[in-house]
Design a protein around this motif. Sequence first.
Motif, PDB file in Angstrom:
ATOM      1  N   GLY A 169      56.170  70.570  36.628  1.00 14.58           N
ATOM      2  CA  GLY A 169      55.201  71.186  35.738  1.00 14.58           C
ATOM      3  C   GLY A 169      53.814  71.146  36.337  1.00 14.58           C
ATOM      4  N   SER A 170      52.935  71.963  35.799  1.00 16.33           N
ATOM      5  CA  SER A 170      51.581  72.033  36.349  1.00 16.33           C
ATOM      6  C   SER A 170      50.721  70.861  35.914  1.00 16.33           C
ATOM      7  CB  SER A 170      50.901  73.338  35.926  1.00 16.33           C
ATOM      8  OG  SER A 170      50.799  73.419  34.519  1.00 16.33           O
ATOM      9  N   ARG A 171      51.082  70.207  34.817  1.00 13.70           N
ATOM     10  CA  ARG A 171      50.305  69.049  34.387  1.00 13.70           C
ATOM     11  C   ARG A 171      51.206  68.122  33.578  1.00 13.70           C
ATOM     12  NH1 ARG A 171      48.929  73.239  31.134  1.00 13.70           N
ATOM     13  NH2 ARG A 171      47.341  73.944  32.580  1.00 13.70           N
ATOM     14  N   GLY A 172      50.939  66.837  33.647  1.00 14.68           N
ATOM     15  CA  GLY A 172      51.700  65.857  32.888  1.00 14.68           C
ATOM     16  C   GLY A 172      50.782  65.060  31.987  1.00 14.68           C
ATOM     17  N   LEU A 173      51.365  64.090  31.324  1.00  5.84           N
ATOM     18  CA  LEU A 173      50.599  63.268  30.392  1.00  5.84           C
ATOM     19  C   LEU A 173      50.295  61.887  30.937  1.00  5.84           C
ATOM     20  CD1 LEU A 173      52.425  64.081  27.034  1.00  5.84           C
ATOM     21  CD2 LEU A 173      50.242  64.973  27.836  1.00  5.84           C
ATOM     22  N   GLY A 174      50.735  61.615  32.157  1.00  5.23           N
ATOM     23  CA  GLY A 174      50.582  60.250  32.658  1.00  5.23           C
ATOM     24  C   GLY A 174      51.760  59.416  32.187  1.00  5.23           C
ATOM     25  N   GLY A 175      51.490  58.220  31.693  1.00  2.00           N
ATOM     26  CA  GLY A 175      52.570  57.392  31.167  1.00  2.00           C
ATOM     27  C   GLY A 175      53.509  56.955  32.256  1.00  2.00           C
ATOM     28  N   PHE A 176      54.840  57.106  31.993  1.00  2.00           N
ATOM     29  CA  PHE A 176      55.790  56.530  32.931  1.00  2.00           C
ATOM     30  C   PHE A 176      55.947  57.324  34.206  1.00  2.00           C
ATOM     31  CE2 PHE A 176      59.116  59.567  32.233  1.00  2.00           C
ATOM     32  CZ  PHE A 176      59.071  59.917  30.899  1.00  2.00           C
ATOM     33  N   SER A 177      55.494  58.598  34.262  1.00  2.00           N
ATOM     34  CA  SER A 177      55.662  59.325  35.520  1.00  2.00           C
ATOM     35  C   SER A 177      54.385  59.960  36.033  1.00  2.00           C
ATOM     36  CB  SER A 177      56.746  60.408  35.385  1.00  2.00           C
ATOM     37  OG  SER A 177      56.388  61.356  34.411  1.00  2.00           O
ATOM     38  N   GLY A 178      53.427  60.252  35.199  1.00  3.07           N
ATOM     39  CA  GLY A 178      52.132  60.726  35.668  1.00  3.07           C
ATOM     40  C   GLY A 178      52.172  62.039  36.413  1.00  3.07           C
ATOM     41  N   LEU A 179      52.969  63.003  35.969  1.00  2.00           N
ATOM     42  CA  LEU A 179      53.028  64.287  36.647  1.00  2.00           C
ATOM     43  C   LEU A 179      51.772  65.103  36.309  1.00  2.00           C
ATOM     44  CD1 LEU A 179      56.767  65.310  36.259  1.00  2.00           C
ATOM     45  CD2 LEU A 179      55.583  64.664  38.348  1.00  2.00           C
ATOM     46  N   LEU A 180      50.701  64.848  37.030  1.00  2.30           N
ATOM     47  CA  LEU A 180      49.429  65.515  36.786  1.00  2.30           C
ATOM     48  C   LEU A 180      49.147  66.492  37.911  1.00  2.30           C
ATOM     49  CD1 LEU A 180      47.338  62.377  35.834  1.00  2.30           C
ATOM     50  CD2 LEU A 180      48.081  64.148  34.257  1.00  2.30           C
ATOM     51  N   VAL A 181      48.653  67.700  37.578  1.00  2.11           N
ATOM     52  CA  VAL A 181      48.202  68.576  38.635  1.00  2.11           C
ATOM     53  C   VAL A 181      47.052  67.880  39.338  1.00  2.11           C
ATOM     54  CG1 VAL A 181      46.533  69.871  37.266  1.00  2.11           C
ATOM     55  CG2 VAL A 181      47.652  70.968  39.205  1.00  2.11           C
ATOM     56  N   VAL A 223      55.520  75.084  41.227  1.00  8.15           N
ATOM     57  CA  VAL A 223      54.734  74.487  40.166  1.00  8.15           C
ATOM     58  C   VAL A 223      54.719  75.499  39.027  1.00  8.15           C
ATOM     59  CG1 VAL A 223      52.485  73.580  39.475  1.00  8.15           C
ATOM     60  CG2 VAL A 223      53.361  73.148  41.792  1.00  8.15           C
ATOM     61  N   VAL A 224      55.341  75.123  37.905  1.00  8.54           N
ATOM     62  CA  VAL A 224      55.515  76.053  36.792  1.00  8.54           C
ATOM     63  C   VAL A 224      54.254  76.052  35.936  1.00  8.54           C
ATOM     64  CG1 VAL A 224      56.885  76.620  34.747  1.00  8.54           C
ATOM     65  CG2 VAL A 224      58.008  75.733  36.806  1.00  8.54           C
ATOM     66  N   ARG A 225      53.614  77.188  35.882  1.00  9.90           N
ATOM     67  CA  ARG A 225      52.413  77.342  35.089  1.00  9.90           C
ATOM     68  C   ARG A 225      52.383  78.780  34.576  1.00  9.90           C
ATOM     69  NH1 ARG A 225      47.730  76.138  36.234  1.00  9.90           N
ATOM     70  NH2 ARG A 225      46.896  78.011  35.259  1.00  9.90           N
ATOM     71  N   GLY A 226      51.385  79.130  33.775  1.00 10.04           N
ATOM     72  CA  GLY A 226      51.292  80.479  33.248  1.00 10.04           C
ATOM     73  C   GLY A 226      52.271  80.680  32.107  1.00 10.04           C
ATOM     74  N   ASP A 227      52.789  81.899  31.985  1.00  5.82           N
ATOM     75  CA  ASP A 227      53.741  82.207  30.920  1.00  5.82           C
ATOM     76  C   ASP A 227      54.955  81.305  31.024  1.00  5.82           C
ATOM     77  OD1 ASP A 227      52.079  84.199  30.062  1.00  5.82           O
ATOM     78  OD2 ASP A 227      53.125  85.786  31.159  1.00  5.82           O
ATOM     79  N   ARG A 228      55.504  80.936  29.865  1.00  6.45           N
ATOM     80  CA  ARG A 228      56.634  80.021  29.854  1.00  6.45           C
ATOM     81  C   ARG A 228      57.973  80.710  30.074  1.00  6.45           C
ATOM     82  NH1 ARG A 228      55.466  75.485  25.155  1.00  6.45           N
ATOM     83  NH2 ARG A 228      53.499  74.744  26.002  1.00  6.45           N
TER      84      ARG A 228
END
Length: 309
Positions: A120-132, A149-154
Amino acid sequence: MNERHPGGGVVGGPVLVGVDESESALDAVRWAAAEAALRHAPLRLVAVFTPVPPGHIGNPGLGTAYRRQVAKAARAVLDTAVALAGEVAPRVRTEAELREGFPVPVLLTESDRAQLTVVGSRGLGGFSGLLVGSVAVALAARGGSPVVVVRGDRAEPAATAEPDPRPVVVGVDGSPLSEAAVGLAFEEAALRSAPLLAVHTWLDDMLEPALAPMIDWSALETEEHVLLAERLAGWSEKYPDVEIRRLVERDRPARALIAGSTGAQLVVVGSRGRGGAAGLLLGSVSHALLHHAHCPVLVTRPHGGEETP
């Protein structure tokens, strides 16, 4: 050694997706599941949790309790991702694994065995932190397989027989560094039965301002059209069924590609290293697309053994 596609992915490898608790990661799962169906490939879901909170000192029992909690939360998120993937692509063989460690090294290692890596293009942090800017950018810069990197329209890629009419977009700059991106873009367009929009830009800001009035801009633009045609010729022979659309503009490449990503299903770009640490940094164009593109961004790096048609 695993056989690799021209774009760097492992032939027969899974579509890998990094999972965390963010909505962006769920978008990545949807996209990756449909992509696996399109490629007739297995899907591998990986969630990573960090066992000890940052800066933790003191009672080791608190660390143990924390580890149990984050592992439980990560497992729940992984189970949700598996269920979601099954809804999107029920016929795809799916495997899921919970890994302990840090996201970047774990997913980089996993990407070496994948044909495609999706985050994903951005995460929430926490246990994996997938942040752009952290995991997504690190994977795009150093991944062992092409990275989406999945961003834009879903909207996920079509997992049905009906092709998506939206184009695949690729930037062509005439350099060897762009060849991996061009080849992969043709491959992706052929896979999707989609048109390919090849975007080539040229700039005049390298010229002395005093010389600008003396430049024959029409002749220069004609030369740029010829250059683009030359860079596409071999690939169009290899993929004769791909409809090619060309866009040559006097513009900055990032701005033109971001504009081209509007209404596209995928934009393909090469990563660029700097200095002696090639591959460790993204170039300005790929970095801009990761932050501003209107559709998923596929980033590829040159791998050994690639040839231009």
